[in-house]
Design an enzyme around this catalytic site. Structure first.
Site, PDB file in Angstrom:
ATOM      1  N   ASN A  57      39.399  70.868 110.166  1.00  0.00           N
ATOM      2  CA  ASN A  57      40.338  71.607 108.986  1.00  0.00           C
ATOM      3  C   ASN A  57      41.398  70.421 108.420  1.00  0.00           C
ATOM      4  OD1 ASN A  57      38.770  73.841 109.631  1.00  0.00           O
ATOM      5  ND2 ASN A  57      40.656  75.038 110.458  1.00  0.00           N
ATOM      6  N   GLN A  75      49.469  61.453 103.653  1.00  0.00           N
ATOM      7  CA  GLN A  75      48.754  62.715 104.321  1.00  0.00           C
ATOM      8  C   GLN A  75      49.597  63.781 104.591  1.00  0.00           C
ATOM      9  OE1 GLN A  75      45.873  61.619 107.624  1.00  0.00           O
ATOM     10  NE2 GLN A  75      44.520  60.736 105.853  1.00  0.00           N
ATOM     11  N   PHE A  92      34.017  71.867 113.576  1.00  0.00           N
ATOM     12  CA  PHE A  92      32.828  71.444 112.963  1.00  0.00           C
ATOM     13  C   PHE A  92      32.752  71.873 111.592  1.00  0.00           C
ATOM     14  CE2 PHE A  92      29.862  74.926 115.298  1.00  0.00           C
ATOM     15  CZ  PHE A  92      30.625  75.774 114.724  1.00  0.00           C
ATOM     16  N   GLU A  93      31.532  71.399 110.682  1.00  0.00           N
ATOM     17  CA  GLU A  93      31.425  71.837 109.246  1.00  0.00           C
ATOM     18  C   GLU A  93      32.625  71.191 108.650  1.00  0.00           C
ATOM     19  OE1 GLU A  93      29.622  74.969 107.925  1.00  0.00           O
ATOM     20  OE2 GLU A  93      28.260  75.376 109.638  1.00  0.00           O
ATOM     21  N   ILE A 126      23.916  67.930 117.775  1.00  0.00           N
ATOM     22  CA  ILE A 126      22.939  68.730 116.781  1.00  0.00           C
ATOM     23  C   ILE A 126      22.882  70.372 117.269  1.00  0.00           C
ATOM     24  CG2 ILE A 126      20.956  68.983 115.262  1.00  0.00           C
ATOM     25  CD1 ILE A 126      23.109  66.818 114.769  1.00  0.00           C
TER      26      ILE A 126
HETATM   27  C1  LIG Z   1      29.372  72.290 119.271  1.00  0.00           C
HETATM   28  C2  LIG Z   1      29.048  71.248 118.188  1.00  0.00           C
HETATM   29  C3  LIG Z   1      28.024  71.649 117.375  1.00  0.00           C
HETATM   30  C4  LIG Z   1      27.921  70.672 116.184  1.00  0.00           C
HETATM   31  N1  LIG Z   1      26.850  70.840 115.247  1.00  0.00           N
HETATM   32  C5  LIG Z   1      26.525  70.003 114.445  1.00  0.00           C
HETATM   33  C6  LIG Z   1      25.593  69.948 113.711  1.00  0.00           C
HETATM   34  O1  LIG Z   1      24.602  70.835 113.855  1.00  0.00           O
HETATM   35  N2  LIG Z   1      25.137  68.873 112.791  1.00  0.00           N
HETATM   36  C7  LIG Z   1      25.821  67.620 112.775  1.00  0.00           C
HETATM   37  O2  LIG Z   1      25.649  67.089 111.946  1.00  0.00           O
HETATM   38  N3  LIG Z   1      27.092  67.805 113.378  1.00  0.00           N
HETATM   39  C8  LIG Z   1      27.506  68.820 114.378  1.00  0.00           C
HETATM   40  N4  LIG Z   1      28.601  68.611 114.842  1.00  0.00           N
HETATM   41  C9  LIG Z   1      29.700  67.383 114.701  1.00  0.00           C
HETATM   42  C10 LIG Z   1      30.896  67.825 114.082  1.00  0.00           C
HETATM   43  O3  LIG Z   1      30.319  68.104 112.678  1.00  0.00           O
HETATM   44  C11 LIG Z   1      31.947  66.983 114.078  1.00  0.00           C
HETATM   45  O4  LIG Z   1      32.179  67.064 115.539  1.00  0.00           O
HETATM   46  C12 LIG Z   1      32.905  66.855 113.174  1.00  0.00           C
HETATM   47  O5  LIG Z   1      32.489  66.667 111.934  1.00  0.00           O
HETATM   48  C13 LIG Z   1      34.193  65.919 113.494  1.00  0.00           C
HETATM   49  O6  LIG Z   1      33.654  64.582 113.807  1.00  0.00           O
HETATM   50  P1  LIG Z   1      34.073  63.960 115.238  1.00  0.00           P
HETATM   51  O7  LIG Z   1      33.892  64.916 116.385  1.00  0.00           O
HETATM   52  O8  LIG Z   1      33.362  62.833 115.212  1.00  0.00           O
HETATM   53  O9  LIG Z   1      35.553  63.852 115.029  1.00  0.00           O
HETATM   54  P2  LIG Z   1      36.386  62.539 114.377  1.00  0.00           P
HETATM   55  O10 LIG Z   1      35.859  62.326 112.921  1.00  0.00           O
HETATM   56  O11 LIG Z   1      36.313  61.223 115.379  1.00  0.00           O
HETATM   57  O12 LIG Z   1      37.640  62.981 114.171  1.00  0.00           O
HETATM   58  C14 LIG Z   1      38.435  63.080 115.281  1.00  0.00           C
HETATM   59  C15 LIG Z   1      39.824  63.520 114.573  1.00  0.00           C
HETATM   60  O13 LIG Z   1      40.679  62.720 113.604  1.00  0.00           O
HETATM   61  C16 LIG Z   1      40.649  63.366 112.592  1.00  0.00           C
HETATM   62  N5  LIG Z   1      40.517  62.520 111.259  1.00  0.00           N
HETATM   63  C17 LIG Z   1      39.240  61.648 111.296  1.00  0.00           C
HETATM   64  N6  LIG Z   1      39.362  60.953 109.986  1.00  0.00           N
HETATM   65  C18 LIG Z   1      40.656  61.105 109.375  1.00  0.00           C
HETATM   66  C19 LIG Z   1      41.380  60.976 108.308  1.00  0.00           C
HETATM   67  N7  LIG Z   1      40.637  60.226 107.452  1.00  0.00           N
HETATM   68  N8  LIG Z   1      42.619  61.344 108.230  1.00  0.00           N
HETATM   69  C20 LIG Z   1      43.206  62.044 109.033  1.00  0.00           C
HETATM   70  N9  LIG Z   1      42.634  62.502 110.145  1.00  0.00           N
HETATM   71  C21 LIG Z   1      41.457  62.318 110.388  1.00  0.00           C
HETATM   72  C22 LIG Z   1      39.829  64.540 112.640  1.00  0.00           C
HETATM   73  O14 LIG Z   1      40.404  65.512 111.617  1.00  0.00           O
HETATM   74  C23 LIG Z   1      39.789  64.887 114.168  1.00  0.00           C
HETATM   75  O15 LIG Z   1      40.978  65.526 114.229  1.00  0.00           O
HETATM   76  C24 LIG Z   1      28.850  69.632 116.042  1.00  0.00           C
HETATM   77  C25 LIG Z   1      29.928  69.426 116.905  1.00  0.00           C
HETATM   78  C26 LIG Z   1      29.820  70.347 117.957  1.00  0.00           C
HETATM   79  C27 LIG Z   1      31.055  69.811 118.922  1.00  0.00           C
END
Ligand SMILES: Cc1cc2nc3c(=O)[nH]c(=O)nc-3n(C[C@H](O)[C@H](O)[C@H](O)COP(=O)(O)OP(=O)(O)OC[C@H]3O[C@@H](n4cnc5c(N)ncnc54)[C@H](O)[C@@H]3O)c2cc1C
Length: 583
Positions: free
Chosen positions: A395, A497, A391-392, A185
């Site tokens: 892509n 996809q 994040f957010e 976060i």
């Molecule tokens: C520095 C930093 C700051 C952050 N700040 C915040 C914050 O303030 N608040 C907050 O809530 N979160 C925050 N995050 C979390 C961030 O939003 C998540 O890391 C992001 O949403 C991706 O989730 P994940 O890392 O679990 O990746 P995953 O969801 O595990 O994804 C891993 C990979 O799989 C791909 N993938 C997943 N599902 C699918 C699908 N259905 N089809 C195809 N590809 C897929 C993704 O695109 C990615 O390439 C932060 C993260 C970082 C590293």
């Protein structure tokens, strides 16, 4: 320009072959009064941040921003940017806010993200969904920075699949009792105001999420240590834990059970902030790279004189201009009260984060070995930029969102689809499974909706006519491509996809080209073609880039290596990696 707030998404209409030119023409300008405010903010930011230029490098190495500097940010009012003036804030428009983040990002990514996470996502839920009482209670403290805000959605098991969060809240008298852990976060360790998303519909219910305002003085709120990150190292990122936290019912944000909508709306409207920051970094890289190219002499000449260096610099100029065109345009759509901007905002995030990455990488290349040294700003910029593609909304997920949401609009012309589509707009990521069989069966109707006369601009300046014609032809091709893909895959498009990504790339390119056409055409109308020759050149180069990429994507809709690539991926998955080591 007056925009009908109920007018549909520009990109969704491109999928029908229709160009809603009134949404994008004339190209918007920041209001005069706000320009003055912004100029003051810009020069004050420079006064505030320039003396800390060396510190930023040190804080990055240490992985921490000192509390005294955060106090300086508060004193300056940087936490008040989006808070309405009636509550003690600056009340900036989305346009001026995004432009302010641009200035911050030029100086330091960690500073931009600290301020951006507070305003773009931390407190935005309060502004969008808060009651008058909630706003009166929290806004003044958020404006002064007495409270710093953060956005708590991600969990160890729930990243992209945000609907699978486990944090939950159970009603107990006048309170909700909140339990769960949030991960990564931004501002977690320095925040006093937490926008938290929790399940309130009982275990296993994917849909029922509620948003809560939690404050750091509530018993049971704790945060973990600051994470050791690749980039944005001085910005605070922690876990946040909730252990039987009693949250008053008065702190529910929006409606009980509608928290997922709150989260998506926050993210949708916050995304152009990232676009603004990206443009700031790109401008800084251009300043650094042009200076480096002129100063560095090799083979008896400044490297600026070599074609390969010019190719990089020219491409950086184009990337920066077109990204700025798209970001400004979407900011204006939001400021005009246009409601259906989620796809366009996602496009700016995807395009800007990738254009910024290319630009920093090329600037680093122009700097040669110096680019690799910590003494110079390039490697830090590259490390800081990488997270913008994650994040957010990653892509990848945003590309699926862009294409599937826009294509669903084609289906929504059919009354039968209306009820199933509703869910998609409330919750696009979860709604991937909803696209209906009707889309396949009735795709023929969609193709009849592609009317040649709709795919035209009527208000562009004649000076951009060649590019206008390319745009119009590509718009018709997009509509044909959407039709073909829906016809071929029907509801199975959800699992296709490769195809969705291709369509998303076509939509992204077209929207950014539309923004650029609008910007350049308006500039010609206002200043005359002779005064904007460089902008016309940018338009020409970018139109060529888009046309080539678009046509390659279009051709691959029916002829591609998708199945082979998938089979190789499956092979690697089955055998845990690469299997042809020759030793
Ligand atoms: C520095 C930093 C700051 C952050 N700040 C915040 C914050 O303030 N608040 C907050 O809530 N979160 C925050 N995050 C979390 C961030 O939003 C998540 O890391 C992001 O949403 C991706 O989730 P994940 O890392 O679990 O990746 P995953 O969801 O595990 O994804 C891993 C990979 O799989 C791909 N993938 C997943 N599902 C699918 C699908 N259905 N089809 C195809 N590809 C897929 C993704 O695109 C990615 O390439 C932060 C993260 C970082 C590293």
């Amino acid at each position: 320009m007056a925009i009908d707030s109920n007018s549909p998404s520009f990109v969704s209409q491109l999928c029908f072959g229709s160009i809603l030119e009134e949404q994008i023409l004339p190209y918007p300008k920041m209001k005069e009064a706000e320009q003055e405010t912004f100029k003051n903010i810009r020069s004050s930011i420079e006064q505030l941040l320039r003396p800390h230029e060396k510190d930023f490098r040190e804080w990055d190495a240490k992985g921490e921003m000192p509390a005294s500097f955060i106090e300086e940010l508060k004193q300056f009012g940087l936490f008040s940017l989006l808070i309405p003036e009636s509550h003690g804030g600056m009340g900036l428009s989305t346009t001026a806010y995004s432009r302010t983040l641009q200035e911050l990002a030029r100086w330091d990514g960690s500073v931009a993200v600290t301020v951006g996470a507070h305003s773009s996502i931390g407190l935005r839920g309060l502004l969008l969904f808060g009651t008058d009482e909630q706003k009166a209670r929290f806004c003044p403290k958020l404006a002064t920075g007495e409270m710093i805000a953060c956005f708590c959605l991600t969990e160890p098991g729930a990243g992209s699949d945000a609907a699978s969060i486990k944090t939950h809240a159970v009603r107990d008298g006048d309170d909700w009792v909140l339990n769960g852990n949030k991960l990564w976060i931004t501002n977690g360790g320095i925040a006093q105001f937490f926008t938290v998303f929790a399940k309130t519909g009982g275990p296993g219910e994917r849909g029922s999420v509620t948003a809560f305002i939690v404050t750091s003085d509530m018993a049971g709120v704790t945060t973990g240590p600051h994470e050791d990150k690749m980039g944005l190292r001085a910005s605070n990122t922690t876990t946040v834990m909730f252990d039987n936290v009693r949250v008053p019912a008065a702190n529910v944000l929006g409606e009980v059970g509608k928290g997922f909508k709150v989260a998506m709306k926050i993210l949708n409207s916050g995304r152009t902030g990232l676009g603004g920051g990206s443009v700031g970094v790109m401008k800084k890289m251009l300043t650094l790279a042009t200076k480096q190219a002129k100063d560095r002499v090799q083979f008896g000449k400044p490297i600026a004189e070599y074609g390969l260096i010019k190719q990089k610099l020219g491409t950086m100029v184009v990337d920066c201009y077109v990204t700025e065109a798209a970001v400004n345009l979407v900011n204006h759509l939001i400021d005009s009260g246009h409601e259906d901007y989620a796809v366009e905002a996602a496009i700016t995030k995807v395009f800007a984060s990738e254009a910024m990455w290319r630009t920093i990488d090329e600037a680093l290349q122009v700097a040669g070995g110096n680019g690799f040294m910590r003494e110079f700003p390039y490697e830090r910029a590259l490390r800081d930029a990488r997270i913008n593609r994650i994040f957010e909304g990653t892509n990848d997920i945003l590309r699926l969102f862009i294409s599937l949401t826009s294509m669903n609009e084609v289906g929504s012309q059919l009354k039968e689809l209306a009820s199933s589509l509703k869910g998609i707009f409330d919750n696009p990521i979860k709604g991937f499974g909803v696209i209906s069989d009707y889309a396949r069966r009735r795709a023929g109707l969609a193709s009849n909706l592609i009317k040649r006369e709709n795919a035209v601009f009527t208000k562009l300046h004649p000076a951009v006519q060649p590019q206008q014609q390319v745009f119009e032809a590509l718009t018709r091709d997009l509509a044909t491509a959407v039709d073909q893909v829906l016809r071929k895959h029907g509801k199975n498009i959800i699992g296709k996809q490769f195809a969705s990504r291709r369509l998303a790339d076509m939509m992204i390119d077209l929207f950014v080209l539309a923004a650029t056409l609008s910007r350049v055409s308006t500039a010609v109308s206002e200043k005359g073609a002779a005064s904007v020759t460089r902008e016309l050149e940018i338009l020409e180069v970018f139109t060529g880039q888009v046309k080539r990429r678009f046509q390659a994507n279009f051709a691959q809709i029916n002829e591609n290596d998708d199945e082979l690539v998938k089979s190789l991926a499956n092979h690697a998955l089955d055998l845990d990696g690469y299997t042809w080591d020759n030793v």
